[in-house]
Design an enzyme around this catalytic site. Structure first.
Site, PDB file in Angstrom:
ATOM      1  N   HIS A 256     -19.958   9.268 -20.191  1.00  0.00           N
ATOM      2  CA  HIS A 256     -19.987  10.391 -19.308  1.00  0.00           C
ATOM      3  C   HIS A 256     -21.424  10.184 -18.608  1.00  0.00           C
ATOM      4  CE1 HIS A 256     -16.949  13.035 -21.293  1.00  0.00           C
ATOM      5  NE2 HIS A 256     -16.960  11.921 -22.137  1.00  0.00           N
TER       6      HIS A 256
ATOM      7  N   ASP B 157     -20.598  18.380 -16.384  1.00  0.00           N
ATOM      8  CA  ASP B 157     -19.426  17.444 -17.067  1.00  0.00           C
ATOM      9  C   ASP B 157     -18.550  18.543 -17.523  1.00  0.00           C
ATOM     10  OD1 ASP B 157     -19.261  14.523 -18.578  1.00  0.00           O
ATOM     11  OD2 ASP B 157     -18.127  16.197 -19.348  1.00  0.00           O
TER      12      ASP B 157
END
Ligand code: UDP
Length: 484
Positions: free
Chosen positions: A20, A123
């Site tokens: 990520h 995110d």
């Protein structure tokens, strides 16, 4: 409009895992390179993973900085410094790091209240960011580290439960632009998890992915019709950050890009396209039995290999490798085994690499495509079973080892071990010079060309980045008109 007008103040919030963090930090660098003022919000240990890269960006005149928040170690009962899923090797630790994504909310909200940004890009894991952005009246976009294709697969599977009544596969997937199959039944748990994450995109201005439009051809329209949300393809980010400097990507770990890594020196001694690179990403911890089967399969294929294993530092090799494997590997100069972090994007780009035995993590997949390296696919958990299908059935740039069972966790040993013969067969199919691999290798090179075209000036991902910045400016202008 965007790049010439007053810079926007943009906050980006990456989740605490390499898969990520790496692409979102790259995105931050790309947006900053378009004359915007970007702040990455993260915790101390995570910041250390990319602080050198940020210094380089600053030296290049880009407005990018890091705002450090505390990691809730004491609250979660985690040792100091354990702040990234890469440091976890069991579900309990990983669960705590996931929980940290919620515990940091109060600190981040306080910071944002005192210093409100123009735009917030978080995110997908930070599901609370929807209400935070709403309360502070800040436009929000979501960064989704998995592929748009996966979301389409999940939706198609849910719409056709009749395809999964049989006890054994392969299962046909209906309703998508390509006829696809899954060798095993998907886990309902993964579909539920993904659904809740996709819901977290609600109220956002759209979703940004680390991919390029040509890779998702047919699926972007499917996704946009399904969700009503806009997709921004800004990738492969690892390739895009290289373009301005005309040099290789800076890894987000230590000094691996500055001092030549031992793996690259070893690869320099090998023939072009002769080595199989083997890595299961930053999270997967395969069982000892599975590792032994893998070693036997690779050895039986007779191909040279560079094998990276995580989580085995300090453990006796006799526990997880067949007897004599390391000695034979060294004597025959067939392979190199590395325990620990490697600069993967650089390895994949090395001319001696001819194939990649991969767990199909989304970043690994996009990095292999960027380097034109065909894949041998052996998914480990979660979305990787779908990524395999994009590789082997949609674009046909890989050979499937396939999965024996659907796992939700990168740590749990699977009940069914993938046997050495299956691994050997798939490696040979891809790497043997006289086999079917030729067409697959050719298509992988063609896909690389598409990726490179996408990231050049005038290419789809560069255009998308410019449009994204323009769009952010337009929503900020609209918001200020509405407020006045
Ligand atoms: N990676 C790396 N060196 C390693 C292991 C992983 O540079 O030794 C990078 C890899 O290039 C990718 C990321 O870490 O960018 C892992 O993301 P991916 O989605 O492939 O898999 P995950 O680790 O999330 O399962």
């Amino acid at each position: 409009m965007g790049t010439e007008s007053k810079p926007l103040k943009i906050y980006m919030l990456p989740f605490f895992a390499q898969g990520h963090l790496i692409p979102l930090v790259n995105l931050a660098r790309l947006v900053a390179s378009k004359n915007q003022h970007v702040t990455i919000i993260t915790t101390p240990s995570n910041a250390q993973l990319f602080d050198k890269t940020i210094e380089e960006e600053k030296a290049a005149g880009h407005h990018i900085r890091v705002h450090i928040i505390k990691f809730p170690s004491a609250q979660l009962g985690l040792p100091t410094g354990v702040e990234n899923l890469f440091a976890a090797s069991d579900n309990q630790t990983a669960g705590k790091i996931h929980m940290a994504a919620h515990f940091v909310k109060a600190d981040i909200e306080e910071f944002m209240k005192e210093n409100p940004p123009d735009v917030f890009i978080s995110d997908i894991i930070f599901t609370w960011s929807e209400s935070t952005a709403k309360n502070l009246q800040i436009p929000r976009l979501v960064f989704n580290p998995i592929s748009i294709f996966d979301v389409c697969m999940i939706q198609a599977i849910q719409s056709h439960p009749e395809s999964f009544v049989s006890d054994s596969g392969p299962y046909q997937i209906h309703g998508l632009p390509h006829p696809l199959t899954l060798p095993i039944k998907p886990s309902p748990g993964f579909a539920r998890l993904t659904e809740s994450l996709i819901e977290a995109e609600n109220d956002s201005h759209g979703v940004i992915v680390n991919s390029f439009a040509e890779l998702d051809e047919g699926y972007t329209e499917y996704y946009e019709n399904l969700t009503g949300r806009k997709v921004w393809h800004v990738g492969p980010t690892s390739l895009m950050v290289e373009i301005p400097k005309k040099k290789k990507v800076v890894s987000t770990e230590n000094d691996s890009s500055i001092t030549k890594h031992q793996s690259l020196t070893w690869l320099d001694t090998k023939e072009p396209s002769s080595v199989l690179y083997i890595s299961f990403g930053s999270l997967c911890r395969l069982s000892n039995e599975q590792l032994k089967e893998m070693a036997n399969g690779i050895e039986a294929s007779k191909h040279q290999f560079l094998w990276v294993v995580h989580g085995k530092e300090g453990e006796d090799e006799d526990n997880w490798l067949p007897k004599g494997f390391v000695e034979r590997m060294k004597e025959e100069k067939k392979g190199m085994l590395i325990k620990g972090w490697v600069p993967q994007a650089l390895i994949l780009d090395h001319p001696s690499i001819g194939g990649f035995l991969t767990h199909c993590g989304w970043n690994a997949t996009v990095e292999a495509i960027s380097s034109g390296v065909p894949m041998v696919t052996m998914p480990g958990f979660g979305d990787q079973y779908y990524n395999e299908k994009l590789v082997t059935e949609v674009h046909r740039i890989g050979v499937e080892v396939g999965a024996a069972e659907w796992s939700m966790s990168p740590y749990d040993a699977k009940k069914t071990v993938v046997r050495a013969e299956r691994i050997e067969k798939a490696v040979k199919k891809l790497m043997d010079s006289n086999g079917e691999g030729g067409e697959i290798r050719k298509r992988a090179k063609e896909m690389k060309e598409k990726a490179w075209k996408a990231v050049q000036e005038g290419g789809s991902s560069q255009n998308c980045l410019t449009k994204l910045v323009d769009y952010l400016h337009s929503v900020v202008v609209t918001k200020s008109v509405e407020l006045n």
